[in-house]
Design an enzyme around this catalytic site. Structure first.
Site, PDB file in Angstrom:
ATOM      1  N   SER A 130      -9.825   1.634   2.525  1.00  0.00           N
ATOM      2  CA  SER A 130      -8.954   2.417   1.671  1.00  0.00           C
ATOM      3  C   SER A 130      -7.887   1.589   0.954  1.00  0.00           C
ATOM      4  O   SER A 130      -7.355   2.043  -0.046  1.00  0.00           O
ATOM      5  CB  SER A 130      -8.278   3.511   2.486  1.00  0.00           C
ATOM      6  OG  SER A 130      -7.444   2.942   3.490  1.00  0.00           O
TER       7      SER A 130
ATOM      8  N   SER B 269     -10.033  -0.670   6.757  1.00  0.00           N
ATOM      9  CA  SER B 269      -9.445  -0.544   5.426  1.00  0.00           C
ATOM     10  C   SER B 269      -8.734  -1.775   4.874  1.00  0.00           C
ATOM     11  O   SER B 269      -8.341  -1.785   3.719  1.00  0.00           O
ATOM     12  CB  SER B 269      -8.472   0.629   5.388  1.00  0.00           C
ATOM     13  OG  SER B 269      -9.188   1.806   5.194  1.00  0.00           O
TER      14      SER B 269
ATOM     15  N   LYS C 298       0.842  -1.201   0.000  1.00  0.00           N
ATOM     16  CA  LYS C 298       0.000   0.000   0.000  1.00  0.00           C
ATOM     17  C   LYS C 298       0.876   1.250   0.000  1.00  0.00           C
ATOM     18  O   LYS C 298       1.928   1.278   0.658  1.00  0.00           O
ATOM     19  CB  LYS C 298      -0.918  -0.028   1.229  1.00  0.00           C
ATOM     20  CG  LYS C 298      -1.998   1.045   1.229  1.00  0.00           C
ATOM     21  CD  LYS C 298      -2.915   0.897   2.444  1.00  0.00           C
ATOM     22  CE  LYS C 298      -4.018   1.947   2.467  1.00  0.00           C
ATOM     23  NZ  LYS C 298      -4.914   1.792   3.628  1.00  0.00           N
TER      24      LYS C 298
HETATM   25  N1  GLN Z   1     -13.481   3.727   5.806  1.00  0.00           N
HETATM   26  C1  GLN Z   1     -12.885   4.152   7.020  1.00  0.00           C
HETATM   27  C2  GLN Z   1     -12.600   5.636   6.976  1.00  0.00           C
HETATM   28  O1  GLN Z   1     -12.780   6.209   5.945  1.00  0.00           O
HETATM   29  C3  GLN Z   1     -11.681   3.359   7.347  1.00  0.00           C
HETATM   30  C4  GLN Z   1     -10.421   3.873   6.803  1.00  0.00           C
HETATM   31  C5  GLN Z   1      -9.213   3.076   7.191  1.00  0.00           C
HETATM   32  O2  GLN Z   1      -9.317   2.028   7.825  1.00  0.00           O
HETATM   33  N2  GLN Z   1      -8.065   3.615   6.847  1.00  0.00           N
HETATM   34  O3  GLN Z   1     -12.205   6.212   7.939  1.00  0.00           O
END
Ligand code: GLN
Length: 473
Positions: free
Chosen positions: A152, A176, A77
């Site tokens: 994400s 994410s 990532k």
């Molecule tokens: N969808 C969640 C957010 O937007 C989780 C994001 C993440 O785990 N980085 O905060």
């Protein structure tokens, strides 16, 4: 030679038997990654030194020193630093930022001779659940190109699902890793907070962030996790190895059905209930549990996370890192740089976070959220005196269509209803493929999530292996 659909286990066997070399494996995955990335946009960059890395791996193998990850093509990532490589965090503000050192997890992978294929697309600074917030275009779901892969870490998930890497690293602040794993039919694992060092990982919500693994099987997610875990003095929240308990057995599964209300897809609930029945058949006991305060988990998360993110993102001022826009004076430099460099969702969260931390509001929002988080922790600990693990669907719906939720942040946030709890608790969570549901004539994957007590990460792999053995499709 066309090598595809391999698990780490299978590739490792072929490599150590001498049936293939790491260069063969890298060539195969590289060719497919280059081809498929045109339509999927999982990688922001496919590295130019992949074959060199594979040659190093071949030397390790020839010397008889191979470990499980030696020669395995892994996707990374884009918020994890690799020395000498761009790390953009999916943001325009870091489009020209080159990392000056390796993250702890990269040091670990390099020590094993793993082959990093490229850096993967993500929602900007990991804020989002679809990759639509990336400054570099949306990643497509390999199961249906009109739909999101989740986020994400959507690029990492799509890369593995489309066979452009065997496994991948992601980060999980509120789901994410687990949510994109569910939407792309993969296993996604978020470790106990403190199991994996955050050194060299871009900070989002520092009390919530963890690096974790994606794999096609539970065994692969476990192998990758075991390689990157370990205590590290450069992360003050890193836990000592003896904090972790091996071999705690899971027999009793708690299900918080209070959450299965509006917003949870009926087919997802039906498949989830069928899966529980299958687990019963395997000898697990299923009981209802109450977690009354957890109904506030999403609200609490969306106060704490922006608060921490707004503080962490203060460093992107156009002076120290990345893109710089010249304004009329220093203050204007900051403002223009941040306006140009950050996307809409990141700006929204910075505003939200700054607001909930501001004097006069901090008591009503930030400190209240911390108090509720503590209450959620206490309730969870109490429930864990009775059950060994909590089960929920990973995500309330299958992959949604690209564009469907971009103009409705609250609908996007609601996707995280089942995942944020593990991050608020610091507990480990895993998502495992739970079959598929049909939407518009296409079969879309969904996931089962298990969450257990801090330090019992290994027990999630045990129940995960049982579960993947009984669920088909
Ligand atoms: N969808 C969640 C957010 O937007 C989780 C994001 C993440 O785990 N980085 O905060």
């Amino acid at each position: 030679m066309e090598l595809q659909n391999l698990t780490i286990e299978e590739a490792h066997t072929l490599l150590t038997q001498g049936s293939i070399t790491a260069v063969d494996l890298a060539e195969s995955y590289l060719a497919r990654a280059k081809e498929k990335n045109k339509e999927i946009n999982a990688y922001l960059e496919i590295f130019d030194d992949v074959l060199d890395q594979a040659r190093v791996a071949d030397e390790i193998i020839s010397a008889g020193k191979a470990t499980k990850l030696t020669g395995i093509p892994i996707a990374i990532k884009d918020n994890i630093l690799i020395n000498g490589r761009i790390a953009s965090g999916g943001s325009k503000i870091l489009e020209n930022y080159v990392a000056a050192y390796d993250a702890y997890v990269i040091e670990k992978l390099k020590a094993e001779g793993a082959v990093c294929i490229g850096r993967t697309n993500m929602d900007e600074f990991a804020m989002g659940g679809s990759t639509e917030n990336s400054a570099y275009g949306t990643t497509k779901n390999p199961y249906n190109l009109d739909r999101v892969p989740g986020g994400s870490s959507g690029g990492s998930a799509a890369a593995v699902a489309a066979d452009m890497a065997i496994a991948a690293l992601g980060t999980d602040t509120g789901g994410s890793i687990r949510q994109p794993a569910a939407l792309c039919r993969l296993v996604g694992f978020k470790p106990t907070y403190g199991a994996v060092s955050r050194y060299g990982v871009m900070a989002l919500g520092s009390s919530l962030d963890q690096v974790g693994s994606f794999g096609k099987t539970v065994a692969d997610a476990e192998t990758l996790f075991k390689s990157i875990r370990g205590s590290d003095s450069r992360d003050s929240t890193s836990l000592p190895d003896d904090f972790f308990r091996e071999g705690t057995s899971i027999k009793k599964i708690g299900v918080p059905r209070q959450f299965f209300t509006e917003g949870v897809d009926k087919d997802v609930i039906a498949t989830f209930e069928e899966s529980l029945e299958a687990l019963k058949g395997k000898g697990y006991e299923i009981v209802d549990i109450e977690l009354p305060t957890s109904k506030y988990a999403l609200a609490v998360y969306y106060i704490i996370m922006p608060a921490e993110a707004s503080t962490n993102l203060a460093r992107y001022d156009g002076i120290r890192y990345g893109v710089q826009v010249q304004g009329k004076d220093l203050l204007d430099d900051y403002m223009q740089t941040r306006k140009e460099g950050f996307g809409a969702e990141v700006r929204r969260r910075i505003l939200l976070g700054t607001f909930v931390l501001s004097s006069g509001y901090a008591d009503a929002y930030y400190r209240k959220a911390i108090a509720v988080r503590n209450q959620i922790k206490r309730e969870f600990e109490k429930v864990l005196n009775d059950v060994d693990v909590i089960a929920t669907p990973t995500s309330p719906t299958p992959a949604f269509k690209i564009g469907d939720k971009v103009s409705d942040p609250l609908a996007m946030y609601a996707q995280d209803m089942f995942t944020v709890i593990a991050n608020l608790l610091g507990a480990p969570g895993i998502s495992i493929p739970m079959g598929k549901v049909e939407r518009d004539g296409s079969q879309l994957p969904i996931g089962m999530q298990f969450i257990s007590a801090r330090g019992t990460d290994s027990s999630l792999f045990a129940i995960g292996k049982d579960f993947e053995g009984i669920i088909k499709g």
